[in-house]
Design a protein around this motif. Structure first.
Motif: not given
Ligand SMILES: Nc1ncnc2c1ncn2[C@@H]1O[C@H](COP(=O)(O)OP(=O)(O)OP(=O)(O)O)[C@@H](O)[C@H]1O
Ligand SMILES: [Mg+2]
Lengths: 315, 222
Positions: B74-75, B78, B101-102, B104-108, B153
């Motif tokens: 998963a990491l 990214r 989506l990309t 959000e997954v990173l927590g932005w 990203n």
């Protein structure tokens, strides 16, 4: 390159705030519900109908238990005394009976009282009473037992202990009746557990299948999330929250339906059916049960989501 | 950046890639070409661990993909942007949401996401379509949204599978321009296409596959 570095730090900062994360998952879950309103509504309805069936079952159970409890109250052990002991001995005797752990309440019936009772019972047929004097009727001690000690085994054990107390010779209780009551109670408890467990499992099964539809409708999203590097927790969390929300709403709806059907049909049904003159009508579920239903709903939604996700998240 | 060592893949017993060795350096722009069914998509899929090889090793940035657990995969995903042959856009989400989506997954946070997505959509020339859904867009526009999602990203690696599939020459050129710009900004770019004419015209390096075997690598000529 500096852009990448900046991104990396920003990512770390936002990760630290787990509240922000929770907020994101919650927003996501609510958005998902809004975007798939129909199927979510179906799920909430499924959960609430399932819970309604379970709560009606509980309602039945609570009321039957109340009735059964009434019955077992009649389990009574009577000690007959040939002659009335002196007051001091009597106090001692009663104290010893009270010391037995099964004893709930002890009542001493003097000869005179026995006669009076007898007379009351035969009201209108006083002719039968002719020649009956206080001497003919024995004095007695009536003992009721604590709630957990009203089955035949405990009663027998109690009687054995009673007989060991000096001064007590004759003890009576409705042996056959207690035995039958015990068998009946054990059997009903078994049936209730069986039906209850069966109900719960079927509801869980149905709910989990409905939620599977929700997950299935979004399997592309699950795939894309996973491909852009979402962890499994990240993918699952909104669904689990969605399940919890569905379960919560479903349980509230179930409670509303339950309350409504209780007050429209059941509340007055007791008079209507004239069930039993002593009963105080059909009882509603106690608050702890209501809370239990809400918890069950939340758990249903959560477990339903969890089991559905298992099928679709695999990489 | 990307290393394949004796990599073989088979689907239900049929070999799709056989004993492939490949190195892609940081900052490179490389085409992967070959006839339909030659194994281009399979090769790209291996890089983001969409599938695992039956044998051989794959190293991304020095890390062995075949030995990673789910979380590590998963990491690493990214840092890899992927443009899929079938786009994989969510039809019931807006363009903005698809690209977001990309991040959000990173927590932005939402604000940062909004700014960044707008910036990226401007790069692909579609900032005015931010609030429409992909189904209302043309094929070329959808393709550019897919690219925006992969690039938003600033990934270390960009993988594009037939990014010019059924597009006219104008859109084709537009898309290659976007990929070139990403490459200039430092992203290693790998593009699968069966369009040999375009590759030849672009004078760029390519690796050619035939029935799962590397038959040509222009970088070896130098
Ligand atoms: N998921 C799959 N299951 C089974 N076989 C597959 C799968 N994906 C690909 N294949 C087979 O593997 C071989 C290589 O397929 P791949 O998709 O890598 O080709 P490609 O070069 O990308 O072709 P195209 O130009 O048509 O996209 C083909 O023979 C294909 O049939
Ligand atoms: Mg392909």
């Amino acid at each position: 390159m500096s852009g990448v570095k900046q991104m990396a730090t920003r990512q770390r900062v936002s990760k630290e705030s787990s509240f922000g994360r929770l907020r994101y998952f919650l927003d996501r879950a609510i958005l998902n519900i809004r975007q798939n309103l129909f199927i979510n509504l179906v799920t909430v309805l499924t959960i609430s109908l399932g819970l309604l069936i379970i709560s009606l079952f509980l309602l039945l159970l609570v009321n039957l238990e109340g009735v059964a409890h009434e019955w077992t109250r009649q389990v009574q052990v009577t000690v007959y005394l040939e002659k009335e002991p002196a007051a001091q001995n009597m106090t001692q005797l009663l104290a010893r009976i009270k010391m037995l752990q099964q004893t709930d309440n002890v009542k001493y019936i003097k000869k005179d009282d026995a006669l009076k009772r007898f007379r009351d019972r035969l009201k209108g047929q006083e002719s039968l009473m002719e020649g009956v004097t206080a001497d003919l009727l024995p004095a007695s001690i009536e003992i009721t037992l604590k709630r957990g000690s009203r089955d035949s085994e405990s009663v027998e054990a109690f009687v054995r202990q009673l007989k060991q107390i000096p001064g007590i010779t004759e003890v009576q209780y409705g042996e056959e009746w207690v035995r039958r009551l015990t068998t009946f109670m054990q059997f009903s408890r078994f049936v209730v557990t069986l039906i209850g467990g069966f109900l719960l499992i079927s509801v869980l099964f149905i709910v989990s299948n409905t939620i599977k539809l929700i997950v299935y409708a979004r399997k592309d999203e699950l795939e894309i999330l996973s491909l852009v590097g979402a962890t499994r927790f990240f993918i699952k969390a909104p669904f689990l929250i969605e399940g919890i929300i569905q379960g919560f709403l479903g349980s509230l709806l179930a409670l509303m339906l339950l309350t409504a059907s209780y007050y429209t049909f059941l509340y007055n049904a007791a008079d209507f059916l004239s069930l039993s003159p002593t009963s105080t009508g059909i009882k509603f579920l106690p608050p702890s049960y209501l809370a239990g239903i809400v918890c069950t709903g939340i758990l249903l939604g959560f477990i339903g989501s969890l089991t559905s996700l298992k099928r679709f998240i695999s990489y | 950046m990307i290393q394949f060592h004796n990599v073989s893949v088979s689907y239900q017993g049929d070999a799709a890639l056989s004993d492939v060795n490949l190195q892609v350096r940081k900052g490179e722009f490389l085409f992967v070409t070959g006839a339909s069914g030659a194994g281009k998509s399979t090769l790209l899929r291996l890089i983001f661990a969409g599938i695992l090889p039956n044998s051989g090793q794959i190293l991304i940035d020095g890390q062995n993909l075949t030995r990673m657990n789910r979380h590590q995969i998963a990491l690493i995903r990214r840092s890899i942007g992927v443009v899929f042959q079938d786009f994989k856009l969510l039809p019931n989400r807006t363009v903005l949401e698809n690209v977001a989506l990309t991040l959000e997954v990173l927590g932005w946070g939402a604000k940062d996401i909004g700014k960044k997505v707008h910036h990226t959509l401007r790069q692909v020339g579609l900032e005015h379509k931010m609030n429409s859904t992909p189904v209302k867009l043309s094929g070329g526009e959808q393709q550019r949204i897919a690219i925006a999602r992969a690039l938003v990203n600033a990934p270390k690696i960009l993988i594009a599978d037939e990014p010019t599939g059924n597009l006219d020459d104008f859109n084709k050129e537009l898309i290659f321009e976007i990929l070139r710009e990403a490459n200039i900004r430092g992203t290693t770019v790998l593009v699968a296409t069966h369009d040999r004419r375009y590759i030849d015209a672009s004078h760029r390096d390519f690796v050619a596959l035939e029935k799962g075997v590397v038959v040509e690598d222009t970088r070896e000529r130098r």
